[in-house]
Write a protein that holds these residues in place. Structure first.
Motif, mmCIF file in Angstrom:
data_model
loop_
_atom_site.group_PDB
_atom_site.id
_atom_site.type_symbol
_atom_site.label_atom_id
_atom_site.label_comp_id
_atom_site.label_asym_id
_atom_site.label_seq_id
_atom_site.Cartn_x
_atom_site.Cartn_y
_atom_site.Cartn_z
ATOM 1 N N GLU A 84 13.179 -20.778 -2.817
ATOM 2 C CA GLU A 84 12.526 -21.868 -3.531
ATOM 3 C C GLU A 84 13.072 -23.230 -3.125
ATOM 4 N N ARG A 85 14.359 -23.287 -2.850
ATOM 5 C CA ARG A 85 15.009 -24.575 -2.586
ATOM 6 C C ARG A 85 16.043 -24.378 -1.481
ATOM 7 N N LEU A 86 15.909 -25.139 -0.410
ATOM 8 C CA LEU A 86 16.814 -25.047 0.725
ATOM 9 C C LEU A 86 17.702 -26.281 0.772
ATOM 10 N N HIS A 87 19.006 -26.066 0.684
ATOM 11 C CA HIS A 87 19.981 -27.151 0.835
ATOM 12 C C HIS A 87 20.604 -27.060 2.221
ATOM 13 N N GLU A 269 13.897 -36.247 -14.862
ATOM 14 C CA GLU A 269 13.179 -36.117 -13.586
ATOM 15 C C GLU A 269 13.915 -35.198 -12.626
ATOM 16 N N ARG A 270 15.233 -35.296 -12.570
ATOM 17 C CA ARG A 270 15.992 -34.448 -11.650
ATOM 18 C C ARG A 270 15.968 -32.974 -12.081
ATOM 19 N N LEU A 271 16.041 -32.708 -13.379
ATOM 20 C CA LEU A 271 15.946 -31.321 -13.846
ATOM 21 C C LEU A 271 14.532 -30.783 -13.670
ATOM 22 N N ALA A 272 13.541 -31.583 -14.002
ATOM 23 C CA ALA A 272 12.146 -31.142 -13.870
ATOM 24 C C ALA A 272 11.803 -30.851 -12.412
ATOM 25 N N SER A 273 12.370 -31.623 -11.490
ATOM 26 C CA SER A 273 12.094 -31.393 -10.069
ATOM 27 C C SER A 273 12.614 -30.038 -9.614
ATOM 28 N N ARG A 274 13.531 -29.460 -10.373
ATOM 29 C CA ARG A 274 14.084 -28.146 -10.060
ATOM 30 C C ARG A 274 13.420 -27.033 -10.877
ATOM 31 N N GLY A 275 12.368 -27.386 -11.595
ATOM 32 C CA GLY A 275 11.629 -26.389 -12.348
ATOM 33 C C GLY A 275 12.070 -26.184 -13.777
ATOM 34 N N TRP A 276 12.961 -27.039 -14.273
ATOM 35 C CA TRP A 276 13.426 -26.914 -15.651
ATOM 36 C C TRP A 276 12.365 -27.432 -16.627
ATOM 37 N N GLN A 277 12.317 -26.806 -17.795
ATOM 38 C CA GLN A 277 11.513 -27.307 -18.905
ATOM 39 C C GLN A 277 12.415 -28.222 -19.734
ATOM 40 N N CYS A 395 7.813 -35.988 -13.934
ATOM 41 C CA CYS A 395 8.189 -34.702 -14.534
ATOM 42 C C CYS A 395 6.982 -33.797 -14.746
ATOM 43 N N GLY A 396 5.799 -34.398 -14.875
ATOM 44 C CA GLY A 396 4.582 -33.621 -15.070
ATOM 45 C C GLY A 396 4.640 -32.733 -16.294
ATOM 46 N N GLY A 397 4.150 -31.505 -16.133
ATOM 47 C CA GLY A 397 4.106 -30.571 -17.254
ATOM 48 C C GLY A 397 5.435 -29.974 -17.632
ATOM 49 N N ASN A 398 6.495 -30.309 -16.901
ATOM 50 C CA ASN A 398 7.826 -29.796 -17.239
ATOM 51 C C ASN A 398 8.508 -30.605 -18.337
ATOM 52 N N LEU A 399 7.841 -31.665 -18.811
ATOM 53 C CA LEU A 399 8.453 -32.532 -19.822
ATOM 54 C C LEU A 399 7.659 -32.511 -21.115
ATOM 55 N N ALA A 400 8.383 -32.358 -22.226
ATOM 56 C CA ALA A 400 7.812 -32.539 -23.566
ATOM 57 C C ALA A 400 8.609 -33.645 -24.233
ATOM 58 N N ALA A 571 22.048 -44.560 -12.668
ATOM 59 C CA ALA A 571 21.279 -43.511 -13.341
ATOM 60 C C ALA A 571 20.736 -42.467 -12.375
ATOM 61 N N GLY A 572 20.183 -42.897 -11.243
ATOM 62 C CA GLY A 572 19.571 -41.953 -10.320
ATOM 63 C C GLY A 572 20.559 -40.955 -9.768
ATOM 64 N N LEU A 573 21.663 -41.440 -9.206
ATOM 65 C CA LEU A 573 22.686 -40.544 -8.679
ATOM 66 C C LEU A 573 23.322 -39.747 -9.810
ATOM 67 N N GLY A 574 23.470 -40.386 -10.994
ATOM 68 C CA GLY A 574 24.015 -39.660 -12.137
ATOM 69 C C GLY A 574 23.155 -38.463 -12.504
ATOM 70 N N GLY A 575 21.829 -38.661 -12.498
ATOM 71 C CA GLY A 575 20.936 -37.554 -12.802
ATOM 72 C C GLY A 575 21.003 -36.460 -11.753
ATOM 73 N N GLU A 576 21.087 -36.847 -10.477
ATOM 74 C CA GLU A 576 21.184 -35.872 -9.395
ATOM 75 C C GLU A 576 22.500 -35.104 -9.462
ATOM 76 N N LEU A 577 23.590 -35.799 -9.733
ATOM 77 C CA LEU A 577 24.890 -35.141 -9.857
ATOM 78 C C LEU A 577 24.881 -34.152 -11.014
ATOM 79 N N LEU A 578 24.350 -34.576 -12.145
ATOM 80 C CA LEU A 578 24.326 -33.708 -13.315
ATOM 81 C C LEU A 578 23.461 -32.475 -13.073
ATOM 82 N N ALA A 579 22.273 -32.669 -12.511
ATOM 83 C CA ALA A 579 21.394 -31.537 -12.230
ATOM 84 C C ALA A 579 22.036 -30.585 -11.227
#
Length: 611
Positions: A84-87, A269-277, A395-400, A571-579
């Motif tokens: 699903e995800r290639l690093h 946004e960073r969690l949703a991009s990885r498929g999180w609800q 985030c699309g449908g992954n965000l409520a 904020a952006g890097l913080g979100g990426e680091l946290l995710a």
């Protein structure tokens, strides 16, 4: 302290890319793509080994022109059973300048049509040549390239990842012995997943010995082209250990994020991009209602002669946002440039030393003698509300979103965190919760060793300043005209809880404006000006709180707060680091930087002092 980057020089030997510094070629004269496919992909059992995996991580030593990355990306794209995800994490001491990199792929390698699309995308996103780690995303975030620019001996120990496959590349051991030294390669054992594999075109005795010393079982296999042999192997099974690779594969991938400012939106946004609800909870009726609701904010890096942790984290954040904001729609921003004026001769000397110490490229930072300060060409301003809206929209449908709900308490029960209102009614539940609500975070999750302060900041709106086309800094800021008004400020009022704009704060902002741009404040009456007050949260070392929070109630509690006046930037890097931490993915920053912003750092310091 990182060493200055020295870019590679583009040269050729009998039609093959060649390094004059090391006296060696970048790839086999018989074909770079075919060599990468044979040695690195087949040598690591790819693409078969990534099939059925959610996350697969490749570690490479020696990026060069990116042939191995592009070959891996191509194989991933063509494999219907891909992960699903290639690093792909790669170290490069001497990266190529944009012009040379582009020439290589648009002219010299234009005869490799199968890589044309990916090479074009990579060339378009080729980053600034600045020391440290930079993360680029492709395929809607499903292919992630993390480039670590620096010497391998310094960089490899600072990586935090779990590699499933290792591409051991670089110039020949006889030409570049430091890169293949046992003391360097031993770190591969720490970074390897339990079933990791390794491959290299070199069969030198010292390379085999170093890999065996790092814990790998290696063997000779048929080499590529005229090179008869290569090495391939796997990590020798050891005692079970904790592994963060794919750590959440069997868990419910759902999270609560409390706070809908820039910090919270970036985490969503960073969690949703990885498929999180993700459920976003905000006490106000709309997002960006507090500090993120300011009319505009600036983004720019920080430089210091000693390249402090503060400067390094800010640099990494600045470079991340320049890359990531390209993925967002409907942003209202301008990269108009930021001029940071020196306050006196001593600061001028410090600014010059800062640039000389790391030899920054001009597109990152330069000193302008005629202006008396630092010029950040790619910096500028943005409307924070537009950034929050763009992040949440992605985030699309992954965000409520649950607006108008204030979380009075958090309770942990049955593996879930329950966010409750003042009436003890559950607003939402999830196994992971992220506190992105600034100074209010410690009310929900007290951290005894952390001293967090609220700082009042008042901005002032003045008529658009004539002739000002870029941002100016000097103890404050002045923005060019936006919709007929310039934004100046801001005050820094510790222990002041007044939420209303005041004439005395306007007067202070005008005084700072006059120091920056003499005459710009002439004739302006502080009592007649409009402005806005917002509160920032800071801790004593001025670095943010990003990571897991200690709490006796249970695990799964994280923080993304204390961003101070740099929330927009961090904020952006913080979100990426946290995710990345939550998902068990390669971290986007060095271990030292991750530790510097870890919320547990204050408890660790206290324990070291014996308290």
């Amino acid at each position: 302290m990182p060493l200055p980057l020295i870019p590679a020089r583009l040269a050729f030997a009998t039609g093959t890319p060649y390094s004059e510094a090391y006296g060696d070629v970048y790839h086999s004269a018989e074909g770079g793509l075919a060599q990468a496919q044979h040695v690195f992909l087949q040598g690591n059992g790819l693409p078969e080994r990534w099939r059925g995996r959610r996350i697969f991580t490749v570690l490479e030593t020696g990026f060069g022109f990116g042939l191995s990355f592009l070959a891996t990306w191509q194989a991933w794209r063509e494999d219907p059973a891909r992960c699903e995800r290639l690093h792909f994490v790669s170290i490069e001491k001497h990266p190529f300048a944009q012009s040379d990199f582009e020439f290589f792929w648009t002219e010299f390698k234009k005869n490799i049509p199968e890589l044309k699309s990916q090479a074009s995308d990579l060339t378009a996103r080729w980053p600034m040549l600045v020391p440290g780690m930079q993360r680029l995303e492709f395929e809607q975030g499903r292919v992630v390239l993390t480039l670590a620019f620096g010497d391998i001996a310094e960089t490899l120990p600072q990586l935090s990842l779990t590699a499933d496959a290792i591409y051991l590349d670089g110039f020949a051991p006889a030409k570049n012995p430091q890169m293949w030294a046992p003391a360097v390669l031993r770190h591969l054992g720490r970074l390897a997943a339990p079933e990791a594999t390794v491959a290299t075109w070199s069969v030198a005795v010292q390379v085999r010995t170093a890999l065996e010393g790092a814990g790998f079982r290696v063997e000779k296999r048929p080499g590529f082209g005229s090179k008869k042999e290569m090495l391939a192997g796997s990590l020798i099974p050891r005692l079970p250990r904790d592994s963060t690779s794919n750590s959440n594969s069997s868990k419910t991938r759902a999270a609560l994020v409390i706070g809908a400012g820039v910090a919270g939106a970036a985490v969503c946004e960073r969690l949703a991009s990885r498929g999180w609800q993700v459920t976003l909870i905000e006490r106000h009726s709309q997002p960006a209602a507090e500090a993120s609701g300011n009319p505009a904010a600036i983004f720019h890096p920080i430089v210091s002669p000693d390249d402090s942790l503060f400067a390094r984290f800010t640099r990494a954040s600045f470079l991340f946002l320049l890359n990531h904001w390209k993925n967002l729609n409907n942003l209202e921003w301008q990269r108009c440039g930021v001029l940071q004026l020196a306050r006196d001769e001593e600061e001028k000397v410090s600014q010059r030393r800062s640039l000389e110490s790391l030899a920054y490229p001009p597109d990152y930072a330069q000193f302008l003698e005629e202006k008396g300060g630092l010029w950040f060409r790619e910096a500028g301003w943005i409307r924070p509300r537009s950034l929050v809206a763009a992040l949440l929209s992605r985030c699309g449908g992954n965000l409520a979103a649950k607006f108008g709900h204030e979380v009075a308490s958090l309770e942990h029960e049955g593996g879930n965190w329950n966010a409750k209102d003042i009436h003890k009614k559950t607003i939402a539940s999830a196994p992971v919760v992220v506190l992105a609500n600034a100074a209010d975070a410690l009310r929900l999750a007290p951290q005894p060793e952390v001293r967090l302060r609220r700082v009042r900041g008042q901005l002032t709106l003045v008529p658009a300043i004539a002739g000002l086309e870029h941002v100016v800094l000097r103890g404050g800021m002045a923005l060019p005209g936006i919709d007929g008004a310039s934004l100046v400020g801001a005050s820094y009022d510790i222990g002041d809880e007044d939420p209303q704009p005041r004439p005395d704060s306007h007067a202070g902002n005008l005084a700072r404006l006059e120091q920056m741009l003499p005459g710009a404040a002439r004739g302006l009456d502080p009592a007649k000006l409009e402005g806005r007050v917002a509160f920032r949260a800071v801790v004593r070392d001025r670095l943010p709180m990003i990571g897991a929070l200690a709490d006796p109630r249970g695990a799964g509690l994280y923080g993304a707060f204390a961003y101070g006046s740099r929330g927009l930037l961090w904020a952006g890097l913080g979100g990426e680091l946290l995710a990345s931490l939550i998902e068990g993915e390669p971290l986007p920053v060095e271990r030292k930087l991750a530790a510097a912003v870890d919320p547990g750092r204050f408890a660790l310091r206290a324990s070291r002092r014996g308290r």
